[in-house]
Design a protein around this motif. Structure first.
Motif, PDB file in Angstrom:
ATOM      1  N   PRO A 165      -7.461   1.592  -5.941  1.00  0.00           N
ATOM      2  CA  PRO A 165      -8.604   1.221  -5.089  1.00  0.00           C
ATOM      3  C   PRO A 165      -9.771   2.324  -4.891  1.00  0.00           C
ATOM      4  O   PRO A 165     -10.819   1.803  -4.456  1.00  0.00           O
ATOM      5  CB  PRO A 165      -8.028   0.391  -3.912  1.00  0.00           C
ATOM      6  CG  PRO A 165      -6.976   1.107  -3.469  1.00  0.00           C
ATOM      7  CD  PRO A 165      -6.130   1.611  -4.786  1.00  0.00           C
ATOM      8  N   GLY A 166      -9.104   3.378  -5.081  1.00  0.00           N
ATOM      9  CA  GLY A 166     -10.399   4.286  -4.936  1.00  0.00           C
ATOM     10  C   GLY A 166     -10.041   5.504  -4.118  1.00  0.00           C
ATOM     11  O   GLY A 166     -10.347   6.636  -4.377  1.00  0.00           O
ATOM     12  N   SER A 167      -9.647   5.412  -2.789  1.00  0.00           N
ATOM     13  CA  SER A 167      -9.622   6.463  -1.915  1.00  0.00           C
ATOM     14  C   SER A 167      -8.385   7.452  -2.144  1.00  0.00           C
ATOM     15  O   SER A 167      -7.195   6.948  -2.427  1.00  0.00           O
ATOM     16  CB  SER A 167      -9.828   6.018  -0.619  1.00  0.00           C
ATOM     17  OG  SER A 167      -9.878   7.158   0.262  1.00  0.00           O
ATOM     18  N   ILE A 168      -8.404   8.647  -1.499  1.00  0.00           N
ATOM     19  CA  ILE A 168      -7.072   9.525  -1.648  1.00  0.00           C
ATOM     20  C   ILE A 168      -7.043  10.098  -0.264  1.00  0.00           C
ATOM     21  O   ILE A 168      -6.410  10.940   0.084  1.00  0.00           O
ATOM     22  CB  ILE A 168      -7.414  10.733  -2.669  1.00  0.00           C
ATOM     23  CG1 ILE A 168      -8.676  11.686  -2.119  1.00  0.00           C
ATOM     24  CG2 ILE A 168      -7.380  10.270  -3.935  1.00  0.00           C
ATOM     25  CD1 ILE A 168      -8.863  12.877  -3.163  1.00  0.00           C
ATOM     26  N   LEU A 185       0.700  -1.236  -0.031  1.00  0.00           N
ATOM     27  CA  LEU A 185       0.098   0.109   0.052  1.00  0.00           C
ATOM     28  C   LEU A 185       1.046   1.285  -0.035  1.00  0.00           C
ATOM     29  O   LEU A 185       2.092   1.455   0.666  1.00  0.00           O
ATOM     30  CB  LEU A 185      -0.724  -0.078   1.277  1.00  0.00           C
ATOM     31  CG  LEU A 185      -1.900   1.369   1.450  1.00  0.00           C
ATOM     32  CD1 LEU A 185      -2.840   1.111   0.498  1.00  0.00           C
ATOM     33  CD2 LEU A 185      -2.350   1.422   2.711  1.00  0.00           C
ATOM     34  N   SER A 186       0.496   2.082  -0.815  1.00  0.00           N
ATOM     35  CA  SER A 186       1.384   3.383  -0.933  1.00  0.00           C
ATOM     36  C   SER A 186       0.607   4.647  -1.079  1.00  0.00           C
ATOM     37  O   SER A 186      -0.626   4.645  -1.837  1.00  0.00           O
ATOM     38  CB  SER A 186       2.193   3.597  -2.266  1.00  0.00           C
ATOM     39  OG  SER A 186       2.897   4.561  -2.394  1.00  0.00           O
ATOM     40  N   VAL A 187       0.508   5.362  -0.137  1.00  0.00           N
ATOM     41  CA  VAL A 187      -0.537   6.659   0.244  1.00  0.00           C
ATOM     42  C   VAL A 187       0.089   7.878   0.023  1.00  0.00           C
ATOM     43  O   VAL A 187       0.998   8.134   0.967  1.00  0.00           O
ATOM     44  CB  VAL A 187      -1.442   6.434   1.370  1.00  0.00           C
ATOM     45  CG1 VAL A 187      -2.400   7.620   1.512  1.00  0.00           C
ATOM     46  CG2 VAL A 187      -2.072   5.069   1.292  1.00  0.00           C
ATOM     47  N   LEU A 188      -0.351   8.751  -0.673  1.00  0.00           N
ATOM     48  CA  LEU A 188       0.135  10.154  -0.572  1.00  0.00           C
ATOM     49  C   LEU A 188      -1.231  11.020  -0.354  1.00  0.00           C
ATOM     50  O   LEU A 188      -2.097  11.090  -1.315  1.00  0.00           O
ATOM     51  CB  LEU A 188       0.625  10.655  -1.989  1.00  0.00           C
ATOM     52  CG  LEU A 188       0.908  12.114  -2.019  1.00  0.00           C
ATOM     53  CD1 LEU A 188       1.996  12.723  -0.965  1.00  0.00           C
ATOM     54  CD2 LEU A 188       1.536  12.628  -3.115  1.00  0.00           C
ATOM     55  N   GLY A 189      -1.536  11.026   0.835  1.00  0.00           N
ATOM     56  CA  GLY A 189      -2.890  11.747   1.301  1.00  0.00           C
ATOM     57  C   GLY A 189      -3.402  12.696   0.498  1.00  0.00           C
ATOM     58  O   GLY A 189      -2.451  13.853   0.319  1.00  0.00           O
ATOM     59  N   GLY A 190      -4.665  12.693   0.212  1.00  0.00           N
ATOM     60  CA  GLY A 190      -5.238  14.096  -0.731  1.00  0.00           C
ATOM     61  C   GLY A 190      -4.915  13.680  -2.070  1.00  0.00           C
ATOM     62  O   GLY A 190      -5.388  14.494  -2.863  1.00  0.00           O
ATOM     63  N   GLU A 191      -4.055  12.941  -2.756  1.00  0.00           N
ATOM     64  CA  GLU A 191      -3.726  12.747  -4.150  1.00  0.00           C
ATOM     65  C   GLU A 191      -3.789  11.251  -4.525  1.00  0.00           C
ATOM     66  O   GLU A 191      -4.402  11.246  -5.690  1.00  0.00           O
ATOM     67  CB  GLU A 191      -2.198  13.467  -4.286  1.00  0.00           C
ATOM     68  CG  GLU A 191      -2.100  14.917  -4.098  1.00  0.00           C
ATOM     69  CD  GLU A 191      -0.831  15.424  -4.663  1.00  0.00           C
ATOM     70  OE1 GLU A 191      -0.022  14.702  -5.411  1.00  0.00           O
ATOM     71  OE2 GLU A 191      -0.678  16.702  -4.217  1.00  0.00           O
ATOM     72  N   GLU A 192      -3.368  10.595  -3.970  1.00  0.00           N
ATOM     73  CA  GLU A 192      -3.060   8.913  -4.579  1.00  0.00           C
ATOM     74  C   GLU A 192      -3.125   8.025  -3.664  1.00  0.00           C
ATOM     75  O   GLU A 192      -2.277   8.234  -2.565  1.00  0.00           O
ATOM     76  CB  GLU A 192      -1.723   9.126  -5.565  1.00  0.00           C
ATOM     77  CG  GLU A 192      -1.654   7.810  -6.329  1.00  0.00           C
ATOM     78  CD  GLU A 192      -0.316   7.961  -7.158  1.00  0.00           C
ATOM     79  OE1 GLU A 192      -0.312   7.917  -8.340  1.00  0.00           O
ATOM     80  OE2 GLU A 192       0.782   7.463  -6.476  1.00  0.00           O
ATOM     81  N   THR A 193      -3.553   7.036  -3.884  1.00  0.00           N
ATOM     82  CA  THR A 193      -3.640   5.537  -3.224  1.00  0.00           C
ATOM     83  C   THR A 193      -3.422   4.595  -4.113  1.00  0.00           C
ATOM     84  O   THR A 193      -4.126   4.307  -5.001  1.00  0.00           O
ATOM     85  CB  THR A 193      -4.679   5.592  -2.058  1.00  0.00           C
ATOM     86  OG1 THR A 193      -4.762   6.554  -1.378  1.00  0.00           O
ATOM     87  CG2 THR A 193      -4.423   3.988  -1.325  1.00  0.00           C
ATOM     88  N   THR A 194      -2.220   3.769  -3.997  1.00  0.00           N
ATOM     89  CA  THR A 194      -2.025   2.536  -4.922  1.00  0.00           C
ATOM     90  C   THR A 194      -1.773   1.273  -4.139  1.00  0.00           C
ATOM     91  O   THR A 194      -1.360   1.657  -3.204  1.00  0.00           O
ATOM     92  CB  THR A 194      -1.089   2.933  -5.959  1.00  0.00           C
ATOM     93  OG1 THR A 194       0.341   3.055  -5.113  1.00  0.00           O
ATOM     94  CG2 THR A 194      -1.220   4.158  -6.720  1.00  0.00           C
TER      95      THR A 194
END
Length: 739
Positions: A365-368, A341-350
């Protein structure tokens, strides 16, 4: 063409030249490898995708390299002397078995010494060219072009070597004959081209084939097989080039020896077989040079079992390069693969699915906003996500907490559209989605529910340690509100379609939310234990930096506040990756790893009770005494704390040393981590322009092997995308070979 057999026939129709050359070279290579690996210091060499890789230079490493070069040059010198005798015998319809060729070489130490000096000089020149290319590329390229021209001009001097072996001329006379070889008139149609042209053609053909095979090997997925093929090409192609060039020189010399007394069209007088050659020719022997080529493959064939057995206990892992590992990262086992899981809050989740040295394309998968991930042994992925929902008319914006249960294969097919039956890319994410809760969100001015600043307002985590998943989450309705609830959901099924909710009121400012802001684990008795960190605020001296919240389905929640490493209230460092992670220990009680805001050291809490009202704390220091970087710089390059506990019951901790730019793995000697051993796994290429892509996460694969995702590219990583700065490592052994 009349005269002796052509150069390729001299090399490949008889097994002895390749055998005579290959065995000494292979023996030297094996001895060099054994000696080198026996003296290099721990942590300076690792096995990456089956290849030995040096991580750091040291005195021992330089000594090892010098020993290896000397041994290889000795093996080459002895082998080429023996092979030249065999090639000369092949030109006279006689033969010289490998053992006899080695015996001849042993009796000619002067030739072996000459070949050794020549090989060592070429190696030194190659090293000098490499250094020059790194220091002054344009000047070095000009120098290399000039050197190539000089080599083409002096190529005929190579013909002096066979003459010295034959003892048909002195040093000076042999060099003079080689230089004027292109002007010599030879008997009959024994040469179509001059020796210089033949040497150039041989180099271009063999070199071109080698480059082509190397490019094809580069298309293979990095693995033990690709490492074995690369090793084979690295030995076979240079060996064939050396033998073919020697054969060209041998044939040119023999033609001139035969033609020296007879000019023009008179019949050629074949050169008599040397006294040391056997009368029977072995040209055309079944298999030809295949036996010798098989010997050259021995190191490549040994590389696989050696990499698997790993007698030197080197750290061994597979590595894959991925586009990004943002500063909020996590790793979970998904069937026989790992989900990153890799999250850049407010911009990208992969989410990227990795196994060995191969990873899927990044899936979205959908959420930022705040997200958590957990995998299951049956190849399913669970996501806990805060989803932004824009209101319509008088309906306010909302943050909705949703759980998504997806089959990993279906998710990958949806993300890559690799199957005709896959849902359309860009359509709804496949899986079962359930809304657990929601908050009305209120903003002022130009802010909205989609603003990037909302990364500070939400966090979510999920645990599959118990019979069914448990989800923890927190959200603030707006930037000016700090009073909220920690939400804990005890799922009644694996997809969490129904659940029991517990709410724990807290005051929380949040800071830059990552996976270390909020974490959850389920203890042996079914109690969910949540860690929640908070950012300091000059307006509120009573901020609680770390809360440990425990709750059961029926039991009342409890909040404990373990003492973290205090931060200087005047510290102005901008820290986006501080936080805490929690795991269930071997005794079924919580274990917490924390890095307080603006601190480089970490602290491990080993809880003695389920609610962590009693604990033992162990500090995990980071040595910054020799650092040349400022405190602010060290903090900006710090990573989220990350650890795991495997079947041994002892923690494993991953961390990045900003000073040495290395990825290290710490193995705790006991469950309290009072002592630990450390190994360096990789050197990293920091991308200072992408500081947010500096995540770090450690997890375990289904077979209890460490898997690490780090937000920098591994030094030496083979990628066609130089801006890709994520690396995923999967260790080949439990605890990556550490005790």
């Amino acid at each position: 063409m009349y005269g002796p057999p052509r150069a390729w026939a001299l090399v490949f129709l008889s097994p002895t030249p390749v055998l005579a050359y290959g065995v000494p070279v292979i023996v030297a290579a094996i001895i060099a490898t054994v000696v080198g690996l026996s003296i290099v210091p721990d942590g300076s060499v690792v096995i990456v995708n089956g290849n030995l890789t040096q991580l750091a230079s040291s005195t021992e490493a330089l000594v090892t390299a010098a020993i290896a070069v000397i041994l290889l040059c000795v093996g080459h010198a002895f082998g080429i002397t023996a092979a030249t005798h065999s090639l000369i015998a092949n030109t006279t319809d006689s033969s010289l078995p490998a053992r006899a060729a080695w015996a001849r070489a042993a009796r000619r130490p002067d030739l072996v010494a000459l070949a050794f000096v020549g090989a060592l000089a070429l190696f030194v020149a190659a090293v000098a060219a490499s250094v020059a290319l790194a220091i002054a590329p344009l000047w070095a390229i000009g120098g290399l072009v000039l050197a190539l021209i000089v080599l083409i001009v002096i190529a005929p001097l190579l013909l002096a070597w066979p003459q010295l072996v034959l003892r048909s001329a002195s040093w000076g006379e042999a060099l003079a004959r080689g230089w004027r070889s292109g002007k010599d008139v030879v008997s009959g149609r024994t040469e179509d081209r001059t020796p210089r042209v033949n040497l150039i053609i041989a180099t271009v053909v063999v070199g071109g084939i080698g480059v082509g095979l190397k490019l094809l090997t580069g298309l293979m997925h990095q693995s033990l097989l690709s490492a074995m093929v690369a090793d084979a090409l690295g030995i076979v192609v240079p060996a064939v080039l050396v033998l073919v060039l020697t054969a060209v020189a041998v044939r040119a010399v023999i033609v001139r020896e035969e033609s020296r007394a007879r000019i023009g069209t008179e019949p050629i007088v074949p050169l008599a077989a040397p006294s040391w050659a056997q009368k029977d020719s072995d040209a055309g022997t079944r298999g030809g040079a295949l036996v010798g080529l098989a010997v050259l493959l021995v190191p490549a064939l040994l590389a696989v079992p050696l990499a698997v057995v790993n007698p030197w206990r080197l750290a061994s892992y597979s590595a894959a390069t991925v586009p990004r590992i943002w500063d909020s990262a996590d790793v979970t086992a998904v069937g026989d693969r790992s989900g990153v899981l890799s999250v850049l809050g407010g911009e990208e989740t992969t989410v990227t699915l990795c196994g060995g040295a191969a990873c899927s394309v990044p899936l979205v998968p959908g959420s930022i906003l705040g997200s958590g991930i957990a995998g299951t042994p049956d190849n399913h992925l669970l996501f806990a996500q805060w989803m932004p929902k824009e209101g319509q008319g008088s309906t306010p914006d909302r943050f909705e907490l949703q759980v998504l249960a997806s089959d990993a294969d279906e998710l990958e097919a949806w993300g890559t559209k690799s199957s005709p039956d896959a849902p359309p890319k860009g359509g709804p994410v496949p899986g079962t989605r359930t809304v657990l809760s929601g908050y009305d969100a209120y903003f002022s001015g130009g802010d909205s529910v989609y603003a990037r600043s909302n990364r500070r307002l939400t966090a979510a985590a999920i645990s599959t340690d118990g019979e069914h998943p448990v989800i923890a989450a927190i959200a603030r309705p707006g930037l000016n509100s700090i009073n909220t609830d920690v939400l804990i959901y005890f799922c009644n099924d694996d997809a969490c379609t129904t659940s029991t909710e517990r709410r724990v009121p807290v005051s929380w400012r949040g800071g830059e939310s990552t996976v270390a802001t909020l974490d959850v684990s389920v203890m042996a008795d079914g109690t969910a234990v949540v860690t929640l960190v908070d950012a300091r605020d000059s307006r509120d001296p009573d901020v609680v930096p770390l809360r440990v919240i425990s709750a059961g389905v029926t039991s009342e929640p409890r909040i404990e506040t373990p003492e973290t490493l205090a931060a200087d209230p005047d510290d102005t460092s901008y820290d986006t990756t501080f936080g805490a992670r929690i795991e269930r220990g071997a005794d079924g009680l919580p274990v917490i790893l924390s890095r307080a805001e603006s601190q480089t050291d970490m602290r491990m809490f080993t809880c003695l009770t389920v609610d962590c009202s009693e604990y033992k704390a162990t500090d995990i220091p980071t040595d910054v005494s020799a650092s040349t970087r400022s405190h602010d710089r060290l903090i900006s390059q710090a990573r989220t704390p990350t650890f795991t506990i495997d079947a041994t019951g002892r923690p494993l901790i991953a961390r990045v040393d900003a000073q040495s730019r290395s990825l290290d793995l710490l193995s705790c000697a006991d469950k309290l981590c009072t002592n630990s051993t450390s190994t360096r796994l990789a050197m990293l290429e920091f991308d200072d322009d992408s500081y947010l892509a500096s995540g770090l996460a450690l997890g375990l694969s289904a077979d209890q092997k460490p898997v690490i995702a780090v937000g920098d590219r591994r030094v030496g990583a083979d990628t066609e995308h130089p801006r890709w700065i994520g690396t995923v490592l999967e260790c080949a052994d439990a605890r990556c070979g550490l005790e």
